[in-house]
Design a protein around this motif. Sequence first.
Motif, PDB file in Angstrom:
ATOM      1  N   LEU A   1       7.534  30.145 -10.179  1.00  0.00           N
ATOM      2  CA  LEU A   1       8.432  30.378 -11.682  1.00  0.00           C
ATOM      3  C   LEU A   1       9.811  30.538 -10.625  1.00  0.00           C
ATOM      4  O   LEU A   1      11.023  30.332 -11.312  1.00  0.00           O
ATOM      5  CB  LEU A   1       8.499  31.613 -12.302  1.00  0.00           C
ATOM      6  N   HIS A   2       9.834  30.886  -9.629  1.00  0.00           N
ATOM      7  CA  HIS A   2      10.996  31.846  -9.008  1.00  0.00           C
ATOM      8  C   HIS A   2      11.107  30.513  -8.141  1.00  0.00           C
ATOM      9  O   HIS A   2      12.685  30.144  -8.042  1.00  0.00           O
ATOM     10  CB  HIS A   2      10.499  32.729  -7.739  1.00  0.00           C
ATOM     11  N   GLN A   3      10.269  29.740  -7.627  1.00  0.00           N
ATOM     12  CA  GLN A   3      10.547  28.671  -6.183  1.00  0.00           C
ATOM     13  C   GLN A   3      11.374  27.692  -7.393  1.00  0.00           C
ATOM     14  O   GLN A   3      12.299  26.263  -7.356  1.00  0.00           O
ATOM     15  CB  GLN A   3       9.540  28.467  -6.328  1.00  0.00           C
ATOM     16  N   PHE A   4      11.120  27.730  -8.883  1.00  0.00           N
ATOM     17  CA  PHE A   4      11.160  26.400  -9.813  1.00  0.00           C
ATOM     18  C   PHE A   4      12.855  27.062 -10.147  1.00  0.00           C
ATOM     19  O   PHE A   4      13.640  25.918 -10.064  1.00  0.00           O
ATOM     20  CB  PHE A   4      10.395  26.172 -11.314  1.00  0.00           C
ATOM     21  N   LEU A   5      13.203  27.752 -10.415  1.00  0.00           N
ATOM     22  CA  LEU A   5      14.422  28.285 -10.955  1.00  0.00           C
ATOM     23  C   LEU A   5      15.746  27.743 -10.119  1.00  0.00           C
ATOM     24  O   LEU A   5      16.030  28.063 -10.511  1.00  0.00           O
ATOM     25  CB  LEU A   5      14.813  29.929 -11.093  1.00  0.00           C
ATOM     26  N   CYS A   6      15.025  28.458  -8.316  1.00  0.00           N
ATOM     27  CA  CYS A   6      15.826  28.341  -7.322  1.00  0.00           C
ATOM     28  C   CYS A   6      16.160  26.327  -7.071  1.00  0.00           C
ATOM     29  O   CYS A   6      17.118  26.368  -6.886  1.00  0.00           O
ATOM     30  CB  CYS A   6      15.199  29.074  -6.338  1.00  0.00           C
ATOM     31  N   ALA A   7      15.156  25.540  -7.392  1.00  0.00           N
ATOM     32  CA  ALA A   7      15.329  24.718  -6.774  1.00  0.00           C
ATOM     33  C   ALA A   7      15.360  23.824  -8.029  1.00  0.00           C
ATOM     34  O   ALA A   7      17.154  22.994  -7.922  1.00  0.00           O
ATOM     35  CB  ALA A   7      13.533  23.734  -7.036  1.00  0.00           C
ATOM     36  N   GLU A   8      15.983  24.607  -9.232  1.00  0.00           N
ATOM     37  CA  GLU A   8      16.539  24.247 -10.512  1.00  0.00           C
ATOM     38  C   GLU A   8      18.879  24.183 -10.017  1.00  0.00           C
ATOM     39  O   GLU A   8      18.860  23.605 -10.348  1.00  0.00           O
ATOM     40  CB  GLU A   8      16.549  24.658 -11.627  1.00  0.00           C
ATOM     41  N   ALA A   9      18.460  25.483  -9.282  1.00  0.00           N
ATOM     42  CA  ALA A   9      20.204  25.731  -8.923  1.00  0.00           C
ATOM     43  C   ALA A   9      20.335  25.092  -8.215  1.00  0.00           C
ATOM     44  O   ALA A   9      21.357  25.326  -7.837  1.00  0.00           O
ATOM     45  CB  ALA A   9      19.965  27.125  -9.328  1.00  0.00           C
ATOM     46  N   GLY A  10      19.390  24.269  -7.536  1.00  0.00           N
ATOM     47  CA  GLY A  10      20.014  23.736  -6.357  1.00  0.00           C
ATOM     48  C   GLY A  10      19.676  24.466  -5.148  1.00  0.00           C
ATOM     49  O   GLY A  10      20.523  24.024  -3.975  1.00  0.00           O
ATOM     50  N   GLU A  11      19.108  25.631  -4.883  1.00  0.00           N
ATOM     51  CA  GLU A  11      18.362  26.339  -3.530  1.00  0.00           C
ATOM     52  C   GLU A  11      17.703  26.576  -3.174  1.00  0.00           C
ATOM     53  O   GLU A  11      16.830  27.749  -3.203  1.00  0.00           O
ATOM     54  CB  GLU A  11      19.672  28.225  -4.321  1.00  0.00           C
TER      55      GLU A  11
ATOM     56  N   THR B   1      13.910  34.971 -13.878  1.00  0.00           N
ATOM     57  CA  THR B   1      11.835  34.173 -13.699  1.00  0.00           C
ATOM     58  C   THR B   1      11.501  35.088 -14.556  1.00  0.00           C
ATOM     59  O   THR B   1      10.562  35.172 -14.515  1.00  0.00           O
ATOM     60  CB  THR B   1      11.722  34.865 -11.750  1.00  0.00           C
ATOM     61  N   ALA B   2      11.888  37.091 -14.296  1.00  0.00           N
ATOM     62  CA  ALA B   2      10.755  37.508 -15.016  1.00  0.00           C
ATOM     63  C   ALA B   2      10.636  37.517 -16.729  1.00  0.00           C
ATOM     64  O   ALA B   2      10.174  37.377 -17.143  1.00  0.00           O
ATOM     65  CB  ALA B   2      11.670  38.672 -14.920  1.00  0.00           C
ATOM     66  N   ALA B   3      12.084  37.174 -17.156  1.00  0.00           N
ATOM     67  CA  ALA B   3      12.215  36.474 -18.022  1.00  0.00           C
ATOM     68  C   ALA B   3      11.590  35.075 -18.603  1.00  0.00           C
ATOM     69  O   ALA B   3      11.429  35.084 -19.932  1.00  0.00           O
ATOM     70  CB  ALA B   3      13.884  36.069 -18.854  1.00  0.00           C
ATOM     71  N   LEU B   4      11.496  34.043 -17.867  1.00  0.00           N
ATOM     72  CA  LEU B   4      10.841  32.922 -18.212  1.00  0.00           C
ATOM     73  C   LEU B   4       9.647  33.488 -18.085  1.00  0.00           C
ATOM     74  O   LEU B   4       8.671  32.927 -18.983  1.00  0.00           O
ATOM     75  CB  LEU B   4      10.679  32.022 -17.055  1.00  0.00           C
ATOM     76  N   PHE B   5       9.458  33.965 -17.055  1.00  0.00           N
ATOM     77  CA  PHE B   5       7.594  35.115 -17.226  1.00  0.00           C
ATOM     78  C   PHE B   5       6.919  35.221 -18.536  1.00  0.00           C
ATOM     79  O   PHE B   5       6.419  35.211 -19.391  1.00  0.00           O
ATOM     80  CB  PHE B   5       7.683  35.888 -16.311  1.00  0.00           C
ATOM     81  N   SER B   6       8.324  36.379 -18.952  1.00  0.00           N
ATOM     82  CA  SER B   6       8.199  37.314 -20.388  1.00  0.00           C
ATOM     83  C   SER B   6       8.081  35.683 -21.550  1.00  0.00           C
ATOM     84  O   SER B   6       7.261  36.432 -22.432  1.00  0.00           O
ATOM     85  CB  SER B   6       9.178  37.233 -20.633  1.00  0.00           C
ATOM     86  N   ARG B   7       8.975  34.771 -21.301  1.00  0.00           N
ATOM     87  CA  ARG B   7       8.942  34.009 -22.797  1.00  0.00           C
ATOM     88  C   ARG B   7       7.437  33.325 -22.786  1.00  0.00           C
ATOM     89  O   ARG B   7       6.940  32.828 -23.888  1.00  0.00           O
ATOM     90  CB  ARG B   7       9.887  32.697 -22.991  1.00  0.00           C
ATOM     91  N   LEU B   8       7.433  32.456 -21.586  1.00  0.00           N
ATOM     92  CA  LEU B   8       5.248  31.632 -21.496  1.00  0.00           C
ATOM     93  C   LEU B   8       4.527  32.932 -21.406  1.00  0.00           C
ATOM     94  O   LEU B   8       3.701  32.395 -22.250  1.00  0.00           O
ATOM     95  CB  LEU B   8       6.203  31.133 -19.820  1.00  0.00           C
ATOM     96  N   LEU B   9       4.318  33.658 -21.363  1.00  0.00           N
ATOM     97  CA  LEU B   9       3.394  34.944 -22.082  1.00  0.00           C
ATOM     98  C   LEU B   9       3.323  35.223 -23.148  1.00  0.00           C
ATOM     99  O   LEU B   9       2.869  34.743 -23.133  1.00  0.00           O
ATOM    100  CB  LEU B   9       3.221  35.804 -20.968  1.00  0.00           C
ATOM    101  N   GLY B  10       4.333  34.450 -23.713  1.00  0.00           N
ATOM    102  CA  GLY B  10       4.796  35.281 -25.106  1.00  0.00           C
ATOM    103  C   GLY B  10       3.990  33.929 -25.357  1.00  0.00           C
ATOM    104  O   GLY B  10       4.266  34.381 -26.672  1.00  0.00           O
ATOM    105  N   ALA B  11       4.471  33.011 -25.151  1.00  0.00           N
ATOM    106  CA  ALA B  11       4.286  31.707 -25.757  1.00  0.00           C
ATOM    107  C   ALA B  11       2.795  31.906 -26.020  1.00  0.00           C
ATOM    108  O   ALA B  11       1.834  30.835 -27.245  1.00  0.00           O
ATOM    109  CB  ALA B  11       4.749  30.645 -25.581  1.00  0.00           C
ATOM    110  N   VAL B  12       2.123  31.918 -24.897  1.00  0.00           N
ATOM    111  CA  VAL B  12       0.724  32.110 -24.442  1.00  0.00           C
ATOM    112  C   VAL B  12       0.067  33.148 -25.246  1.00  0.00           C
ATOM    113  O   VAL B  12      -1.052  32.368 -26.340  1.00  0.00           O
ATOM    114  CB  VAL B  12       0.613  32.108 -23.553  1.00  0.00           C
TER     115      VAL B  12
END
Length: 322
Positions: free
Chosen positions: A200-210, A235-246
């Motif tokens: 997830l951290h790698q994804f968000l870095c890629a999304e930000a162009g970094e 990253t923690a927020a994305l993890f939390s949201r996805l975990l909540g959905a699952v």
Amino acid sequence: MSDLSLLADIGGTNTRVALSRGGKVVHGSVRHYPNDQFAALEPVLHRYLEETGTATPAAACLAMAGPVRDGVGAMTNLDWTIDSHVLAAATGAGMVTLLNDLQAQGHALGHIPSSALDPVIPGTPPQLDATQLVVGIGTGFNAAPVFQTPAGRFVPPAETGHTGLPLRSERDMRLGAFLERAHGFPSVEDALSGRGLVALHQFLCAEAGEPGKAVLKGKEIMAEVARGDARAVETAALFSRLLGAVVGDLALTMLPFGGIFLIGGVARAMAPYLVGGGFVEALRDKGRFGTFLQQFPVTVVSDDDAALTGMALHIQTLLTLG
């Protein structure tokens, strides 16, 4: 042959070994072994028995992170095959039973100290005979229901982590494509586990162009979250949201009125950030069933050796039944 039982909780990274007597883990008997120092489980158990000077155990109960069928299982995140017949010969135990890791965790519910239970979503005390749900988040991801039956507790095996990750927004879809390129399929475990946090951290870095910044390990990411680094917090927020959905999907599937229990190293690390990260909102974001989902309390289990407690109880039940 002694009156002791041998217990082993075999995770993707470490194996915890202990002894039990009368359905309880023997105080001071727990030892941890890094899996990367051994080619198989048998040498781990041999070393433990030698180091502790333990005589031939009466029984052995083992829990592994992977599917089990007919007493044989292949580890999901480790190149080990666990065979109960081979382990019986290796340890001399008169009875050997092999569980999926979440089965062991499920057997521990109700026997974990209250000091090791940290509420995320408080709720009324659960009915004693109500279904519970245990969700393991560590090196991998898994979840299993816990049923109370007239014949005793029943925890069926499961491999929930390898189901599809729920994707709804446009960014979710891009995340799914990102994970699919790496793994061929965007599973729950690919996002919600130790390596999932890194992804997830790698994804968000890629999304930000970094993309060059995506070099942190899971523990380093959590350290950055504590320091307030914007990308790590996201990253923690994305993890939390996805975990909540699952977890919300699982709650609707299992109806765990006895409560939902998050367990494992990553669950413990994420616990302080779940509420602020959108976990509760995502869990209840199920349209007209959002209010219905308010009935399910969620608790983080901080007892790292809960699986050993569950195995001690389970093997004692089997020994009592003969």
